[in-house]
Design an enzyme around this catalytic site. Structure first.
Site, PDB file in Angstrom:
ATOM      1  CB  CYS A 160     -17.669  55.535  57.628  1.00 36.66           C
ATOM      2  SG  CYS A 160     -16.823  53.956  57.584  1.00 36.66           S
ATOM      3  CB  SER A 196     -27.480  57.740  66.584  1.00 38.93           C
ATOM      4  OG  SER A 196     -26.444  58.115  65.688  1.00 38.93           O
TER       5      SER A 196
END
Length: 338
Positions: A160, A196
């Protein structure tokens, strides 16, 4: 004394998340209004931590889903009960999407390899993974495989927040729609500060898959992502040298201690702050860098992408009992006749 009004550098402007999210919210409302109330998809969010950012994200999600006519249920569970709760939601036909508010265990190792949070991501069914973070969607993303099925009728969902950044760049014209799909960032240079597994790495891959040269900067290393390839940068390269040549800079460092020097940002660049902390001095950036466009937050766009993913999952896997995973083609395919 009245506050002194900030004088913007020539052509510089602040771009709000509301501006970018507006057309997607309109699209979502049109979709949900066409569905009977008992046929609207349901997302279950699992909260197994007390992280303030995660709690706030869960609250925003609930309010936004209510506004947009979608169903949302927040389930708060103990960390050690989460895996079992995920399996129950996977099997629940009334649940169309699942998300987890991370971190849960942080870097704690899993018996299955990697971190426990990685194992949790892979516990979510591909038919219900609204965040696009399970192994199937990671695999398709990194292989630049854009559909779930061989017929190319069901698009993959994408993570997202990285998807929100892509939509920002499309909105601001960084994507060249005169180029073919998959090549619309050709010639663009991007620096993403953070690698990440949730934001930085998938975003670097998505932009590289669209033709960009992407410098991926993390605490102890910098790599350059080009379509299908990751290579170390030359020894003399620094974060500053990467940023100075970048058309787009994405800041995603989850710390209030990290601040990028605004003087590194070149004129006319797009700067997107994804982190919950401000990774750059907004006033200094907007007042000294001509033509810069700065997006200070992406949360509302991220939730709009979550809603779109949920709707797509419902459409992709309605009657999912007819679909099975075919490892030979790396897609789901119709189940063979019995």
């Amino acid at each position: 004394m009245a506050d002194t009004q900030l004088v913007l550098a020539l052509g510089a402007r602040k771009v709000t998340a509301d501006e970018v999210a507006a057309p997607f919210i309109k699209e979502i409302l049109e979709t949900t209004s066409s569905l009977p109330s008992d046929s609207r998809p349901k997302l279950v969010g699992f909260l197994a931590n007390s992280d303030p950012a995660a709690v706030k994200y869960a609250q925003w999600t609930g309010k936004t889903f209510q506004r947009d006519g979608l169903n949302f249920e927040l389930r708060q569970v103990e960390p050690d009960d989460l895996e079992r709760a995920l399996e129950e939601a996977n099997a629940d036909t009334s649940v169309h999407g699942i998300m987890i508010y991370y971190p849960v265990f942080g870097t704690r190792p899993s018996f299955h390899g990697g971190s426990y949070d990685d194992a949790l991501r892979d516990t979510v069914s591909l038919a219900k993974d609204a965040e696009g973070l399970c192994h199937f969607y990671r695999r398709t993303l990194y292989r630049n495989q854009r559909f779930v099925d061989t017929e190319h009728a069901r698009k993959c969902v994408l993570p997202c927040t990285p998807l929100a950044v892509v939509k920002i760049l499309e909105h601001l014209g960084a994507y060249n729609d005169q180029h073919p799909m998959g090549d619309r960032m050709s010639g663009k240079v991007v620096t993403v500060v953070n690698r990440s597994e949730v934001v930085g790495r998938p975003l670097a891959a998505m932009l590289a898959n669209d033709g960009a040269t992407v410098y991926s900067v993390d605490i102890d290393s910098t790599y350059v992502f080009r379509r299908g390839k990751v290579e170390p940068v030359p020894a003399e390269a620094t974060t500053e040298s990467c940023v100075r040549q970048s058309d787009v800079v994405v800041l995603a460092v989850p710390s209030d201690k990290y601040k990028m020097d605004p003087s590194w940002v070149k004129e006319g660049a797009i700067v997107v702050n994804v982190a919950s902390h401000k990774n750059i001095d907004e006033n200094a950036l907007l007042s000294t860098r001509p033509g810069v466009r700065y997006v200070p937050a992406v949360g509302k766009i991220t939730i709009a992408m979550l809603e779109r993913n949920l709707i797509r999952l419902q459409q992709n896997f309605k009657g999912s009992g007819r679909l099975v995973w075919d490892s030979s083609i790396g897609c789901v395919a119709p189940a063979p006749d019995q």
